[in-house]
Design a protein around this motif. Structure first.
Motif, PDB file in Angstrom:
ATOM      1  N   LEU A 163       1.131  -7.804   1.270  1.00  0.00           N
ATOM      2  CA  LEU A 163       1.694  -6.954   0.217  1.00  0.00           C
ATOM      3  C   LEU A 163       0.749  -5.795  -0.083  1.00  0.00           C
ATOM      4  CD1 LEU A 163       3.830  -6.391  -1.968  1.00  0.00           C
ATOM      5  CD2 LEU A 163       2.538  -7.912  -3.490  1.00  0.00           C
ATOM      6  N   TYR A 164      -0.543  -6.081  -0.243  1.00  0.00           N
ATOM      7  CA  TYR A 164      -1.513  -5.016  -0.483  1.00  0.00           C
ATOM      8  C   TYR A 164      -1.447  -3.967   0.622  1.00  0.00           C
ATOM      9  CZ  TYR A 164      -3.928  -8.014  -3.934  1.00  0.00           C
ATOM     10  OH  TYR A 164      -4.259  -8.788  -5.013  1.00  0.00           O
ATOM     11  N   ALA A 165      -1.418  -4.421   1.865  1.00  0.00           N
ATOM     12  CA  ALA A 165      -1.409  -3.489   3.002  1.00  0.00           C
ATOM     13  C   ALA A 165      -0.146  -2.640   2.998  1.00  0.00           C
ATOM     14  CB  ALA A 165      -1.536  -4.270   4.311  1.00  0.00           C
ATOM     15  N   ASP A 166       0.988  -3.266   2.720  1.00  0.00           N
ATOM     16  CA  ASP A 166       2.254  -2.525   2.687  1.00  0.00           C
ATOM     17  C   ASP A 166       2.231  -1.455   1.602  1.00  0.00           C
ATOM     18  OD1 ASP A 166       3.272  -4.053   4.744  1.00  0.00           O
ATOM     19  OD2 ASP A 166       4.444  -5.382   3.438  1.00  0.00           O
ATOM     20  N   LEU A 167       1.721  -1.805   0.443  1.00  0.00           N
ATOM     21  CA  LEU A 167       1.704  -0.854  -0.664  1.00  0.00           C
ATOM     22  C   LEU A 167       0.698   0.278  -0.436  1.00  0.00           C
ATOM     23  CD1 LEU A 167       1.962  -3.391  -3.626  1.00  0.00           C
ATOM     24  CD2 LEU A 167       3.762  -1.899  -2.757  1.00  0.00           C
ATOM     25  N   GLU A 168      -0.449  -0.053   0.146  1.00  0.00           N
ATOM     26  CA  GLU A 168      -1.441   0.984   0.426  1.00  0.00           C
ATOM     27  C   GLU A 168      -0.927   1.967   1.476  1.00  0.00           C
ATOM     28  OE1 GLU A 168      -4.863  -1.221   1.511  1.00  0.00           O
ATOM     29  OE2 GLU A 168      -5.316  -1.865  -0.556  1.00  0.00           O
ATOM     30  N   GLU A 169      -0.248   1.440   2.490  1.00  0.00           N
ATOM     31  CA  GLU A 169       0.318   2.315   3.519  1.00  0.00           C
ATOM     32  C   GLU A 169       1.401   3.202   2.934  1.00  0.00           C
ATOM     33  OE1 GLU A 169       3.114   3.747   6.393  1.00  0.00           O
ATOM     34  OE2 GLU A 169       3.562   2.094   4.992  1.00  0.00           O
ATOM     35  N   ALA A 170       2.225   2.633   2.046  1.00  0.00           N
ATOM     36  CA  ALA A 170       3.287   3.410   1.420  1.00  0.00           C
ATOM     37  C   ALA A 170       2.703   4.502   0.529  1.00  0.00           C
ATOM     38  CB  ALA A 170       4.196   2.490   0.606  1.00  0.00           C
ATOM     39  N   ALA A 171       1.631   4.186  -0.199  1.00  0.00           N
ATOM     40  CA  ALA A 171       1.010   5.174  -1.068  1.00  0.00           C
ATOM     41  C   ALA A 171       0.480   6.358  -0.261  1.00  0.00           C
ATOM     42  CB  ALA A 171      -0.127   4.531  -1.864  1.00  0.00           C
ATOM     43  N   GLU A 172      -0.061   6.093   0.901  1.00  0.00           N
ATOM     44  CA  GLU A 172      -0.614   7.156   1.747  1.00  0.00           C
ATOM     45  C   GLU A 172       0.457   8.143   2.200  1.00  0.00           C
ATOM     46  OE1 GLU A 172      -2.630   5.227   4.915  1.00  0.00           O
ATOM     47  OE2 GLU A 172      -4.317   4.535   3.659  1.00  0.00           O
ATOM     48  N   ARG A 173       1.696   7.672   2.367  1.00  0.00           N
ATOM     49  CA  ARG A 173       2.768   8.571   2.806  1.00  0.00           C
ATOM     50  C   ARG A 173       3.727   8.943   1.670  1.00  0.00           C
ATOM     51  NH1 ARG A 173       7.305   5.286   4.054  1.00  0.00           N
ATOM     52  NH2 ARG A 173       6.782   3.072   4.203  1.00  0.00           N
ATOM     53  N   GLY A 174       3.313   8.666   0.442  1.00  0.00           N
ATOM     54  CA  GLY A 174       4.107   9.081  -0.712  1.00  0.00           C
ATOM     55  C   GLY A 174       5.354   8.273  -0.947  1.00  0.00           C
ATOM     56  N   ALA A 175       5.378   7.016  -0.482  1.00  0.00           N
ATOM     57  CA  ALA A 175       6.597   6.210  -0.585  1.00  0.00           C
ATOM     58  C   ALA A 175       6.460   5.023  -1.524  1.00  0.00           C
ATOM     59  CB  ALA A 175       6.995   5.696   0.804  1.00  0.00           C
ATOM     60  N   LEU A 176       5.335   4.895  -2.233  1.00  0.00           N
ATOM     61  CA  LEU A 176       5.163   3.770  -3.146  1.00  0.00           C
ATOM     62  C   LEU A 176       5.871   4.063  -4.464  1.00  0.00           C
ATOM     63  CD1 LEU A 176       1.959   1.718  -3.701  1.00  0.00           C
ATOM     64  CD2 LEU A 176       3.322   2.429  -5.651  1.00  0.00           C
ATOM     65  N   HIS A 177       6.591   3.077  -4.969  1.00  0.00           N
ATOM     66  CA  HIS A 177       7.279   3.216  -6.267  1.00  0.00           C
ATOM     67  C   HIS A 177       6.879   2.056  -7.156  1.00  0.00           C
ATOM     68  CE1 HIS A 177      10.577   4.284  -9.081  1.00  0.00           C
ATOM     69  NE2 HIS A 177      10.512   2.991  -9.339  1.00  0.00           N
ATOM     70  N   MET A 178       6.430   2.394  -8.368  1.00  0.00           N
ATOM     71  CA  MET A 178       6.089   1.382  -9.363  1.00  0.00           C
ATOM     72  C   MET A 178       6.585   1.887 -10.706  1.00  0.00           C
ATOM     73  SD  MET A 178       2.319  -0.251 -10.137  1.00  0.00           S
ATOM     74  CE  MET A 178       2.134  -1.754 -11.102  1.00  0.00           C
ATOM     75  N   SER A 179       7.440   1.125 -11.358  1.00  0.00           N
ATOM     76  CA  SER A 179       8.000   1.590 -12.629  1.00  0.00           C
ATOM     77  C   SER A 179       8.449   0.424 -13.499  1.00  0.00           C
ATOM     78  CB  SER A 179       9.199   2.523 -12.379  1.00  0.00           C
ATOM     79  OG  SER A 179      10.291   1.802 -11.828  1.00  0.00           O
ATOM     80  N   VAL A 180       8.644   0.738 -14.773  1.00  0.00           N
ATOM     81  CA  VAL A 180       9.232  -0.183 -15.731  1.00  0.00           C
ATOM     82  C   VAL A 180       9.919   0.685 -16.785  1.00  0.00           C
ATOM     83  CG1 VAL A 180       7.249  -0.321 -17.305  1.00  0.00           C
ATOM     84  CG2 VAL A 180       8.781  -2.294 -17.082  1.00  0.00           C
ATOM     85  N   THR A 181      10.889   0.141 -17.484  1.00  0.00           N
ATOM     86  CA  THR A 181      11.647   0.917 -18.466  1.00  0.00           C
ATOM     87  C   THR A 181      11.320   0.479 -19.887  1.00  0.00           C
ATOM     88  OG1 THR A 181      13.452   1.249 -16.910  1.00  0.00           O
ATOM     89  CG2 THR A 181      13.953   1.596 -19.239  1.00  0.00           C
ATOM     90  N   MET A 182      11.091   1.485 -20.738  1.00  0.00           N
ATOM     91  CA  MET A 182      10.932   1.260 -22.177  1.00  0.00           C
ATOM     92  C   MET A 182      12.224   1.637 -22.875  1.00  0.00           C
ATOM     93  SD  MET A 182       7.147   2.642 -23.264  1.00  0.00           S
ATOM     94  CE  MET A 182       7.541   2.523 -25.022  1.00  0.00           C
TER      95      MET A 182
END
Length: 273
Positions: free
Chosen positions: A244-263
């Motif tokens: 999971l860490y590797a997938d997210l780090e790779e996605a962040a490098e290419r601008g594809a990581l998404h992390m969100s929550v709604t208030m």
């Protein structure tokens, strides 16, 4: 035997300490979010605190919103922040003094506010209910301290709306589900309107804001905290965590990581007598 203490540093049973370094830094980071700023601005416009009024900020933290209320009610009014964490109160007092703000801060909890009946014209409460085991009691306290015609802005997160992408869907679901299970009141956001209505307040408006982290500044320490907790609770394996860490780090490098929550936010008032 597992540790049964509340896991959040902001849980109502964990907020009596004096060390404010980490919680203050966390609150400052959250306040820097564009989404938080937009929802706060919406809430303050709706509250429309006026000179001479008494404003109460429940769970005031570092005092940023108490100072906003103090500026609105001016020296003719009164803006008080209610905060159980002694260290955060000290930070809030220091910052208010540095800005020349008339905001003041007192010890107290949302479930037992240190104010008399009908003393408040305006109440602001942000991201407090998610840390309470008994939010209904806090809603009743808000209704109690509001004068007839008084207004409240109640804002909170609903952690069931959290999104982490990409990654193996089952691993992400296990990690995020474990985080929700550890929270005192993870679905706080969706219940706000009903809780205020149940204590006799009239709902004037509803709002929401997705808090989306930019991929290049995403909170990697938070991701790792979630991953480690998932392994510790045996929800995922170490191998799944590392993937999971590797997938997210790779996605962040290419601008594809998404992390969100709604208030979500609710604007309500106590009916005029």
């Amino acid at each position: 035997m597992s540790d049964s203490r509340p896991t959040s540093a902001f849980h109502s049973d964990n907020r009596a300490g004096s060390d404010a370094g980490r919680p203050a830094a966390a609150l400052d980071a959250q306040a820097a979010s564009a989404g938080v700023r937009r929802l706060r601005a919406w809430a303050h416009r709706a509250l429309a605190a006026r000179p001479g009024e008494r404003a109460v900020d429940i769970g005031s933290g570092t005092g940023s919103e108490t100072r906003v209320l103090a500026a609105a009610v001016t020296a003719a009014g009164d803006a008080v922040g209610v905060e159980p964490h002694a260290g955060l109160r000290a930070v809030a007092e220091e910052r208010a003094a540095a800005e020349g703000s008339s905001a003041r801060f007192v010890d107290g909890r949302a479930q037992a506010l240190p104010l008399g009946d009908g003393e408040a014209d305006v109440v602001h409460c942000e991201r407090v209910f998610q840390h309470l085991d008994d939010p209904e009691r806090a809603a009743a306290e808000i209704a109690r301290i509001l004068r007839p015609g008084g207004r409240v802005a109640l804002l909170d997160t609903d952690w069931a709306t959290s999104i982490l992408h990409p990654g193996d869907t089952e691993v992400v679901a296990a990690v995020m589900g474990g985080a929700r299970a550890a929270a005192a009141n993870p679905h706080a956001g969706r219940a706000l309107a009903g809780q205020l209505a149940a204590v006799g307040l009239e709902i004037d408006d509803l709002g929401s804001q997705a808090l989306i982290q930019r991929h290049d500044v995403v909170n990697q320490p938070l991701i790792r905290m979630l991953g480690e907790a998932g392994v510790r609770r045996e929800l995922i394996t170490e191998r799944q965590r590392d993937r999971l860490y590797a997938d997210l780090e790779e996605a962040a490098e290419r601008g594809a990581l998404h992390m969100s929550v709604t208030m979500f936010g609710v604007i309500a008032r106590r009916p005029a007598a």
